[in-house]
Design a protein around this motif. Structure first.
Motif, short mmCIF file in Angstrom:
data_model
loop_
_atom_site.label_atom_id
_atom_site.label_comp_id
_atom_site.label_asym_id
_atom_site.label_seq_id
_atom_site.Cartn_x
_atom_site.Cartn_y
_atom_site.Cartn_z
N GLU A 1 0.83 -1.20 0.00
CA GLU A 1 0.00 0.00 0.00
C GLU A 1 0.87 1.26 0.00
O GLU A 1 0.57 2.24 -0.68
CB GLU A 1 -0.90 -0.03 1.23
N LEU B 1 2.21 1.77 -3.49
CA LEU B 1 1.18 2.27 -4.39
C LEU B 1 0.98 3.78 -4.24
O LEU B 1 0.63 4.46 -5.20
CB LEU B 1 -0.16 1.58 -4.12
N ASN B 2 1.21 4.30 -3.05
CA ASN B 2 0.98 5.72 -2.78
C ASN B 2 2.21 6.59 -3.01
O ASN B 2 2.10 7.80 -2.93
CB ASN B 2 0.48 5.90 -1.35
N THR C 1 -5.51 0.29 -0.85
CA THR C 1 -5.36 -0.63 -1.98
C THR C 1 -6.68 -0.77 -2.73
O THR C 1 -6.69 -0.82 -3.95
CB THR C 1 -4.87 -2.00 -1.47
N HIS D 1 -7.23 2.12 -5.03
CA HIS D 1 -6.40 2.13 -6.24
C HIS D 1 -7.03 1.32 -7.37
O HIS D 1 -6.63 1.48 -8.52
CB HIS D 1 -5.00 1.60 -5.94
N LYS E 1 -10.04 4.78 -9.12
CA LYS E 1 -9.64 6.07 -8.54
C LYS E 1 -10.65 7.19 -8.76
O LYS E 1 -10.40 8.32 -8.38
CB LYS E 1 -8.29 6.48 -9.10
#
Length: 134
Positions: free
Chosen positions: A21, A24-25, A57, A60, A63
């Motif tokens: 996570e 991903l950010n 998550t 994502h 969005k």
């Protein structure tokens, strides 16, 4: 035996999820990939889970945060669209939700009288009431 294996795996899976996570950010925290690469090399990366730009998550996978502009607030479909979007962002942190509701949806306050009446009835009679009539 299976429970012991699951308990042994649980912490590792949790840590993997947190790292996944976080990765991903990372792009949302920096303006460009060069800046991100330099910060990764120097170890100067701070991404707060409580920031308005941090997405889970689940977030994502889709969005979208804006409501359909072709549906007016007086349209019958508006509440359905709003409910679907609210269910989607329910997994996000408080700062993200507040930013989305205020800036993208432009909703200040929503209140459902029936839901409050049902909640009061349930708190008064938690066992006896099984069906609500409108």
């Amino acid at each position: 035996m299976l429970q012991m294996i699951l308990l042994w795996i649980a912490k590792r899976m949790r840590n993997f999820g947190l790292v996944f996570e976080w990765f991903l950010n990372l792009p949302s925290s920096k303006r460009n990939w060069l800046e991100l690469s330099l910060d990764l090399l120097t170890g100067d990366i701070k991404k707060e889970k409580d920031s308005a730009s941090f997405i889970s998550t689940v977030g994502h996978t889709d969005k979208r945060v804006k409501l359909d502009s072709s549906i007016s607030r007086l349209d019958v479909r508006y509440r359905r669209a709003l409910s679907a979007m609210a269910a989607k962002i329910a997994y996000e942190n408080q700062a993200f939700i507040e930013t989305t509701v205020k800036n993208h949806w432009k909703v200040k306050y929503m209140y459902d009288v029936r839901a409050e009446k049902q909640y009061k009835l349930m708190s008064l009679y938690p066992v006896e009431i099984h069906k609500f009539e409108h």
